[in-house]
Design a protein around this motif. Structure first.
Motif: not given
Ligand code: SF4
Length: 450
Positions: A148, A193, A197, A200-201
């Motif tokens: 994370d 991950r 995340d 979003d990336e």
């Protein structure tokens, strides 16, 4: 120029390319952005101005800098040292990192002021602070980061010409195959991950095409499976409209639901390390998952992946100790006649940091040992070790013949027709066909094909 701009320090990041191997850049779709450098750029505070000199697009030309960061694969190590020396001659400090410098840190330290061993995130701020105060010191050892804490890269430093965006969802591999340095570099623990995340990336990307760089996007076990599923379902729910390919273990074929959601999320091709079609060769390189399934399960694996509309890029190694001439010709025929769609044929290469390198060095079977100059030969296409069951010339001749057989244009066209039949997907067919053509072009550029 504003005073603020003038006060900024300049960090120049460099992605060197092996000149001899520049054939790999014959097609823009066979180049991938240097993810590690993008991540370092994103971790660099605002009082630094960051630029990337990327030899994937233009040969290096000197740009003034306060600090230089260079990464390199083994085959480009020599080029990296050449560029590092140019800066050090000008009094500019150089820090090196990445897989080669991590595996050969003493060597890299001869050409740099500092070397980051392992994943650089945890020590990068310290490196910058030490550089700023003129106290860069030898080796920095990066920790294996909790997943994370993995930052997305700063993509504005990359060329717009990259066709694919590289995205990482996990690090580490518990399997430790003899020829691979992933376990030594990223550890045995598979670290994924957080799905949110990654999603979003993905939403920030301009590229429609994505390469998930993970060594195994599905991981191992029930919780990894759940997270892979959440990722693919999340991509669909957020309407991402990406088309992508990824790498996975052979186990990816066991789960129709995961494959189905991967396809719905835009997966068009999966890279699988097949390595060999016979048990002896798989045992030799400790390819445990393939062994567990049994080589006879390959066709079933391809069928299941095809049923989801996804093509298979199979990677095969030539030049293991158990490889006789007959075994190698058999492997080439398997590649041509099985339902694997795209084919990667590499020469067995002992990369530094692997158990294979250690073994062949101990057995005095490395053909090129004038390091660092000879690293340029360690590019997965050349023969750099003395084989066990035949003279080097004979093995090289067989590899060339097999390369001709595998990448013959008629073979590739027949493969493409078959991929369309088995996947029912024009996009999956295009992915596989273009990949084969890229490999063919690389062979032509390097002279392994005529
Ligand atoms: S080749 Fe793949 S499965 Fe084997 S150790 Fe490397 S990453 Fe893991």
């Amino acid at each position: 120029m504003s005073p603020k701009r003038l006060s900024k320090k300049r960090l120049t990041l460099i992605n060197p390319v092996n000149n001899v191997r520049s054939g790999f850049a014959v097609n823009p779709s066979s180049r991938f952005p240097p993810l590690g450098l993008g991540i370092l750029a994103s971790l660099t505070p605002d009082d630094w101005e960051v630029e990337l000199l990327d030899e994937n697009f233009a040969p290096f030309s000197y740009r003034d800098a306060d600090l230089v960061g260079i990464t390199a694969f083994t085959s480009a190590a020599n080029r990296a040292y050449e560029i590092a020396s140019i800066y050090r001659d000008q009094g500019v400090p150089v820090v090196m990192g990445g897989i080669h410098a991590s595996m050969c840190s003493d060597e890299a330290l001869r050409f740099a002021d500092a070397v980051v061993v392992g994943e650089a995130e945890s020590v990068w701020r310290q490196v910058l602070a030490d550089a700023q105060s003129g106290r860069l010191r030898g080796l920095y050892h990066g920790q294996w980061l909790d997943p994370d804490r993995v930052a997305p890269p700063r993509r504005d430093i990359y060329s717009d010409e990259y066709v694919f965006a590289s995205v990482q969802t996990s690090r580490g591999c518990p399997l430790d195959c003899e020829f691979c340095s992933v376990t030594a570099y990223n550890g045995r623990r598979y670290r994924r991950r957080p799905v949110a995340d990654v999603l979003d990336e993905l939403e920030t990307l301009n590229n429609e095409m994505v390469f998930f760089v993970d060594d195994n996007i599905i991981g191992n076990g029930a919780s990894c499976r759940k997270q892979a599923l959440e990722l693919f379902q999340g991509m669909v729910a957020r309407g991402m409209n990406k088309t992508w390919f990824c790498q996975a273990s052979i186990s990816v074929a066991d789960d129709a639901e995961v494959l189905d959601w991967a396809a719905r999320a835009g997966c068009r091709m999966i890279f699988i390390g097949i390595e060999a079609e016979d048990i002896g060769a798989l045992t030799e390189v400790n390819k445990r998952l393939n062994l567990k399934k049994g080589a006879s399960a390959y066709q079933e694996t391809f069928d299941r992946i095809h049923a989801s509309g996804i093509s298979v890029l199979g990677a095969f190694i030539f030049g293991m100790d158990s490889d006789t001439p007959e075994a190698l010709f058999r492997r080439a025929e398997f590649m041509v006649n099985s339902d694997v769609d795209a084919m990667q044929l590499t020469t067995m290469t002992p990369l530094p940091g692997t158990r294979l390198f250690q073994r062949l060095e101990e057995e005095e079977r490395l053909l090129y040992t004038n390091f660092p100059n000879d690293w340029a030969h360690y590019d997965l296409t050349k023969l750099v070790h003395r084989p066990k069951s035949m003279p080097p010339d004979e093995l090289w001749d067989i590899i060339r013949q097999c390369t001709e057989r595998v990448y013959d244009l008629r073979t590739l066209k027949t493969k493409a027709k078959r991929t369309l039949e088995t996947t029912g997907s024009m996009e999956a067919t295009e992915f596989a066909y273009r990949t084969n053509i890229n490999y063919r072009n690389i062979g032509l550029a390097l002279g392994t094909l005529v």
